[in-house]
Structures are given as C-alpha cells and as structure tokens.
Design an enzyme around this catalytic site. Structure first.
Site, mmCIF file in Angstrom:
data_model
loop_
_atom_site.group_PDB
_atom_site.id
_atom_site.type_symbol
_atom_site.label_atom_id
_atom_site.label_comp_id
_atom_site.label_asym_id
_atom_site.label_seq_id
_atom_site.Cartn_x
_atom_site.Cartn_y
_atom_site.Cartn_z
ATOM 1 N N ASP A 91 -8.343 -9.410 -27.803
ATOM 2 C CA ASP A 91 -8.882 -10.687 -28.503
ATOM 3 C C ASP A 91 -9.527 -10.291 -29.839
ATOM 4 O O ASP A 91 -9.747 -9.013 -30.103
ATOM 5 C CB ASP A 91 -10.022 -11.119 -27.742
ATOM 6 C CG ASP A 91 -9.847 -11.832 -26.421
ATOM 7 O OD1 ASP A 91 -8.282 -12.083 -26.435
ATOM 8 O OD2 ASP A 91 -10.396 -12.164 -25.664
ATOM 9 N N LYS A 92 -9.345 -11.299 -30.562
ATOM 10 C CA LYS A 92 -10.206 -10.986 -32.144
ATOM 11 C C LYS A 92 -11.374 -10.362 -32.098
ATOM 12 O O LYS A 92 -11.592 -9.150 -32.956
ATOM 13 C CB LYS A 92 -10.262 -12.400 -32.793
ATOM 14 C CG LYS A 92 -11.068 -12.225 -34.023
ATOM 15 C CD LYS A 92 -11.167 -13.612 -34.572
ATOM 16 C CE LYS A 92 -12.096 -13.700 -35.852
ATOM 17 N NZ LYS A 92 -12.478 -14.728 -36.238
#
Length: 299
Positions: A91-92
């Site tokens: 995930d970012k």
C-alpha cells in the site's frame, strides 16, 4: 506555519514529503529508491519502500514506483539495462521490503512464489490496544463492501463463516459470501505500553488490506494512523486514548495527520537458496516506538 510541538512537526513533515514525492522529477525519485536499495544480485533488486509513495499510478498520481523502474534499472546497472519488474505490491502508506526483478522470467517466478505462499512475510505494526490472546492466528474471510453513510465509500471487511445464534448463543455456521476471499494472519505481541502495542504479523494469504482489517475488526486493535479502518461507518480521524496522545505530544484534533504505522520488516524468498531480506523501520516509526516506550528486544 511550522508547529512548535515536535510530534505535529513530524506529522506535517511526512504529509509534505508524501506530497513532494508527487512533484519531484522521476530521476530524483529513482535516485532516492536507489539509495534505499538493501540487496541486489543478478536476478533481483530489493528496496526499502518509502512512506507515501504509491506502487502503481491512478487518479491524481503523478509519480509511482512502476513509472521509474526503467530509470532505476539504468542507475543500478547501465544505460542498456532493461526496466525492472514489480513482483508484488505494498500500500502507498506501507513501508519496507519490496522485491523487484531484473527480467520478466524472474518476475514471473517470484510472483508464483508469492501466489503459492512460499514467501515468508513478516510485518511490524503499532496498534491501539493489545490483542487477547497475545499471539495466535486470525482466519476470517474478507470481502469488499460499500459503506452507506453520508459519504458512501468502499472498504474491505470481515465475512465470518460463523455467528452466535441470538436465542441461545450457540456458534452457527453461516452461508459463505461468494465474493469473500480466504484470509489468514498470524500475530504475536512483541511489546505493550501507553495503550498501544508493537505486533509482529505474518500474513499467510495476500488479500487487499488484510492485516489492517484483521487487526481492526478481528482483534479490535486498529493500526496506529489507520483512519480508514478505525471506524466502520464514517471516514473520520482515529480516536486516540489520553495516554497515547500525551506520550505522542499530540492533540486529538491533529490525530488525522498521524501516518499509518505498518512496516514490511522481513521477507524470506526461496530463490535458489533462501534469501532473508530485512528492512529497518522508517524514522517516524522508530520515533513513535520511543515516545510510546515500546521497547523491542533486539532480534
């Protein structure tokens, strides 16, 4: 305006860094990733993924890891190097171990290792509250659902296979949601203090947002800074206990700036011989451990 309080300064700095990463030249970003290289051989390159950098492009994303792989390959090898290939995703907001392959064939082999669950992944997370029992396995399927609130949005959530019968409290098996995916996470408490915990997590499966959902909805211990999964029906900043706010020197009204404290700490890859890859948590994570007095025994 620079806040006087150090915790808010730290939080503001991370938000700015995440924004800045979207505006730097791709070469600058590639150079930064090169500096974060923790391991390389003739088949793979392993980087320590920074906070706030998306792996793939999308709406509003100017810079992502996928876009700079050709530049990074040239910087690491030579001008004739073919672009590196993504083997998995983070995930970012997640930091830590990320494997890139030097060729499509190696990328396919590594992806298959992930798919057939032969890669051992160990994450660290700082959570609110502590799990009871302190170690075990969460095995609850996960499904994506629409949240119908004043701001309709989609979230991953649990799709349990059992429920308690209202009449007598017996455990009853329920019909499986056909869209739900099997999800299994092993967890272990490493330290607890200031109403928070440091947890070691091993996702056995790889469902989207699995660790975040299993911790928040399965164990009732959302990850610190996980504003998305701290409530079900609303998009609102995480509510922090008084002692946590005090130790972090943070006001509740500023809690929305807290970053997600989830780090891909170790990855063990059976590529020929088994390669053990370890990434140190980012500075903000280590600072939070210190402020919350979560003392981790050196492993």
């Amino acid at each position: 305006q620079v806040p006087t309080d150090p915790a808010r300064r730290q939080v503001q700095k991370l938000a700015m860094l995440s924004r800045r990463l979207q505006h730097v030249h791709p070469n600058v970003l590639a150079k930064m990733l090169k500096q974060g290289t923790v391991y390389q051989n003739e088949e793979i390159v392993v980087i320590n993924k920074p906070y706030g950098l998306p792996v793939h492009g999308g709406p509003g994303v100017k810079n992502c890891i996928a876009d700079v792989l050709p530049v990074l390959a040239k910087m690491l090898e030579n001008m004739k190097a073919e672009p590196l290939h993504l083997c998995h995703r983070l995930d970012k907001e997640t930091t830590g171990v990320m494997v890139l392959a030097r060729s499509k064939e190696v990328a396919d082999r590594v992806r298959l290792l992930f798919k057939t669950r032969q890669v051992e992944k160990i994450y660290w997370a700082i959570s609110l509250g502590d799990p009871d029992p302190p170690e075990g396995i969460v095995e609850i399927p996960i499904v994506e659902k629409e949240v119908r609130s004043h701001q309709p949005h989609y979230k991953m959530t649990l799709a349990p296979s059992y429920r308690l019968a209202a009449e007598d409290g017996r455990v009853v098996k329920i019909r499986k949601d056909r869209d739900a995916e099997t999800a299994v996470t092993r967890f272990r408490l490493l330290a607890r203090s200031s109403a928070c915990s440091l947890l070691e997590l091993q996702p056995i499966t790889g469902v989207k947002h699995q660790i975040r959902v299993h911790l928040a909805y399965g164990l009732g211990c959302p990850i610190l800074g996980d504003h998305k999964y701290s409530h079900w029906s609303k998009l609102a900043p995480q509510k922090l206990p008084e002692i946590t706010l005090k130790r972090l020197k943070l006001e509740q009204s500023k809690a929305r700036h807290l970053p997600l404290h989830l780090h891909a700490h170790r990855l063990s890859l059976p590529l020929g011989q088994r390669i053990d890859l370890v990434c140190k948590p980012p500075l903000f994570f280590l600072n939070t451990l210190e402020k919350l007095q979560l003392d981790i025994a050196k492993d």
